[in-house]
Design a protein around this motif. Structure first.
Motif, PDB file in Angstrom:
ATOM      1  N   LEU A   1       0.913  -0.863   0.563  1.00 18.32           N
ATOM      2  CA  LEU A   1       0.328  -0.326   0.107  1.00 18.32           C
ATOM      3  C   LEU A   1       0.643   0.769  -0.037  1.00 18.32           C
ATOM      4  O   LEU A   1       1.907   1.249   0.993  1.00 18.32           O
ATOM      5  CB  LEU A   1      -1.278   0.286   1.489  1.00 18.32           C
ATOM      6  CG  LEU A   1      -2.024  -0.829   1.350  1.00 18.32           C
ATOM      7  CD1 LEU A   1      -2.557  -1.085   2.862  1.00 18.32           C
ATOM      8  CD2 LEU A   1      -2.715  -1.124   0.117  1.00 18.32           C
ATOM      9  N   TRP A   2       0.972   2.038  -1.213  1.00 21.74           N
ATOM     10  CA  TRP A   2       1.360   3.420  -0.666  1.00 21.74           C
ATOM     11  C   TRP A   2       0.633   4.724  -0.839  1.00 21.74           C
ATOM     12  O   TRP A   2      -0.979   4.889  -1.824  1.00 21.74           O
ATOM     13  CB  TRP A   2       2.294   3.523  -2.226  1.00 21.74           C
ATOM     14  CG  TRP A   2       2.454   1.797  -2.173  1.00 21.74           C
ATOM     15  CD1 TRP A   2       2.339   0.770  -3.236  1.00 21.74           C
ATOM     16  CD2 TRP A   2       4.169   2.489  -2.240  1.00 21.74           C
ATOM     17  NE1 TRP A   2       3.809  -0.113  -2.603  1.00 21.74           N
ATOM     18  CE2 TRP A   2       4.982   0.688  -2.364  1.00 21.74           C
ATOM     19  CE3 TRP A   2       5.080   3.287  -2.139  1.00 21.74           C
ATOM     20  CZ2 TRP A   2       6.277   0.433  -2.115  1.00 21.74           C
ATOM     21  CZ3 TRP A   2       6.752   2.745  -1.663  1.00 21.74           C
ATOM     22  CH2 TRP A   2       7.263   1.275  -1.912  1.00 21.74           C
TER      23      TRP A   2
ATOM     24  N   ARG B   1       4.780   4.697  -5.423  1.00 19.60           N
ATOM     25  CA  ARG B   1       4.677   3.599  -5.448  1.00 19.60           C
ATOM     26  C   ARG B   1       6.210   2.995  -6.852  1.00 19.60           C
ATOM     27  O   ARG B   1       6.423   2.649  -6.571  1.00 19.60           O
ATOM     28  CB  ARG B   1       3.797   3.051  -5.892  1.00 19.60           C
ATOM     29  CG  ARG B   1       4.203   1.197  -6.748  1.00 19.60           C
ATOM     30  CD  ARG B   1       2.409   0.956  -7.240  1.00 19.60           C
ATOM     31  NE  ARG B   1       2.084   1.221  -8.642  1.00 19.60           N
ATOM     32  CZ  ARG B   1       0.899   2.158  -8.668  1.00 19.60           C
ATOM     33  NH1 ARG B   1       0.042   1.996  -8.489  1.00 19.60           N
ATOM     34  NH2 ARG B   1       1.261   2.465 -10.153  1.00 19.60           N
ATOM     35  N   GLU B   2       5.853   4.066  -7.963  1.00 21.15           N
ATOM     36  CA  GLU B   2       6.735   3.946  -9.040  1.00 21.15           C
ATOM     37  C   GLU B   2       8.446   4.840  -8.910  1.00 21.15           C
ATOM     38  O   GLU B   2       8.413   4.173  -9.504  1.00 21.15           O
ATOM     39  CB  GLU B   2       6.029   4.902  -9.693  1.00 21.15           C
ATOM     40  CG  GLU B   2       4.578   4.022 -10.652  1.00 21.15           C
ATOM     41  CD  GLU B   2       4.981   3.015 -11.259  1.00 21.15           C
ATOM     42  OE1 GLU B   2       5.603   2.752 -12.015  1.00 21.15           O
ATOM     43  OE2 GLU B   2       4.392   1.587 -10.785  1.00 21.15           O
ATOM     44  N   ALA B   3       7.871   5.044  -8.031  1.00 22.84           N
ATOM     45  CA  ALA B   3       9.729   6.183  -7.736  1.00 22.84           C
ATOM     46  C   ALA B   3      10.551   4.928  -6.815  1.00 22.84           C
ATOM     47  O   ALA B   3      11.090   4.658  -7.048  1.00 22.84           O
ATOM     48  CB  ALA B   3       9.480   7.051  -6.496  1.00 22.84           C
ATOM     49  N   ALA B   4       9.310   4.079  -5.672  1.00 23.88           N
ATOM     50  CA  ALA B   4      10.506   3.192  -5.627  1.00 23.88           C
ATOM     51  C   ALA B   4      10.459   1.956  -6.523  1.00 23.88           C
ATOM     52  O   ALA B   4      12.120   1.536  -6.632  1.00 23.88           O
ATOM     53  CB  ALA B   4       9.314   2.053  -4.128  1.00 23.88           C
TER      54      ALA B   4
ATOM     55  N   ARG C   1       0.877  -5.842 -10.639  1.00 20.77           N
ATOM     56  CA  ARG C   1      -0.413  -5.556 -11.410  1.00 20.77           C
ATOM     57  C   ARG C   1      -0.977  -3.995 -10.067  1.00 20.77           C
ATOM     58  O   ARG C   1      -0.726  -4.079  -8.427  1.00 20.77           O
ATOM     59  CB  ARG C   1      -1.212  -6.448 -10.638  1.00 20.77           C
ATOM     60  CG  ARG C   1      -1.193  -7.606 -11.668  1.00 20.77           C
ATOM     61  CD  ARG C   1      -2.574  -8.876 -12.116  1.00 20.77           C
ATOM     62  NE  ARG C   1      -2.415  -9.489 -12.693  1.00 20.77           N
ATOM     63  CZ  ARG C   1      -2.407 -10.479 -14.068  1.00 20.77           C
ATOM     64  NH1 ARG C   1      -3.302  -8.993 -14.878  1.00 20.77           N
ATOM     65  NH2 ARG C   1      -1.935 -10.877 -14.208  1.00 20.77           N
ATOM     66  N   HIS C   2      -1.602  -3.289 -10.571  1.00 20.16           N
ATOM     67  CA  HIS C   2      -1.468  -2.075  -9.794  1.00 20.16           C
ATOM     68  C   HIS C   2      -3.771  -1.954 -10.123  1.00 20.16           C
ATOM     69  O   HIS C   2      -4.215  -1.818 -10.665  1.00 20.16           O
ATOM     70  CB  HIS C   2      -1.722  -0.886 -10.080  1.00 20.16           C
ATOM     71  CG  HIS C   2       0.612  -0.839 -10.553  1.00 20.16           C
ATOM     72  ND1 HIS C   2       0.699  -0.900  -9.689  1.00 20.16           N
ATOM     73  CD2 HIS C   2       1.013  -1.087 -11.839  1.00 20.16           C
ATOM     74  CE1 HIS C   2       2.407  -1.195 -10.029  1.00 20.16           C
ATOM     75  NE2 HIS C   2       1.781  -1.253 -11.552  1.00 20.16           N
ATOM     76  N   TYR C   3      -3.951  -1.468  -8.316  1.00 15.84           N
ATOM     77  CA  TYR C   3      -5.240  -1.424  -7.957  1.00 15.84           C
ATOM     78  C   TYR C   3      -5.706  -0.435  -7.051  1.00 15.84           C
ATOM     79  O   TYR C   3      -4.893   0.019  -6.841  1.00 15.84           O
ATOM     80  CB  TYR C   3      -5.836  -2.503  -6.892  1.00 15.84           C
ATOM     81  CG  TYR C   3      -5.808  -3.989  -8.005  1.00 15.84           C
ATOM     82  CD1 TYR C   3      -6.931  -4.278  -8.985  1.00 15.84           C
ATOM     83  CD2 TYR C   3      -5.029  -4.996  -8.024  1.00 15.84           C
ATOM     84  CE1 TYR C   3      -7.218  -5.029  -9.538  1.00 15.84           C
ATOM     85  CE2 TYR C   3      -5.085  -6.095  -8.423  1.00 15.84           C
ATOM     86  CZ  TYR C   3      -5.486  -6.363  -9.696  1.00 15.84           C
ATOM     87  OH  TYR C   3      -5.203  -7.475 -10.248  1.00 15.84           O
TER      88      TYR C   3
END
Length: 85
Positions: A43-44, A50-53, A77-79
């Protein structure tokens, strides 16, 4: 694969490193001891964090920790969180 090995790596390697990432809010690891299949849910705060990580190498580095335990290539996958009860 032993799910206990997956849980150990997740607890000892993934979670501590994730806590150092900006915007990280938590993680859930689901495992099926019969099949050895696991699902990691992180969870971000934002998709950008999230994408920076991921762009910073966090994802690839942590997947490498699981390499010896994996039988298939992981799928990302992203939700959106739509509801929490």
């Amino acid at each position: 694969m032993e799910t206990r090995d997956m849980v150990r790596v997740y607890r000892e390697e993934v979670v501590p490193a994730a806590r150092k990432q900006g915007g990280f809010k938590g993680a859930i690891l689901l495992t099926d001891p019969e099949t050895g299949i696991g699902i990691s849910i992180t969870l971000w705060e934002t998709a950008a964090e999230r994408e920076a990580a991921v762009d910073g190498g966090f994802y690839d580095e942590k997947i490498e920790k699981f390499a010896a335990l994996l039988t298939e290539t992981p799928v990302r996958r992203h939700y959106d969180v739509s509801m929490v009860v």
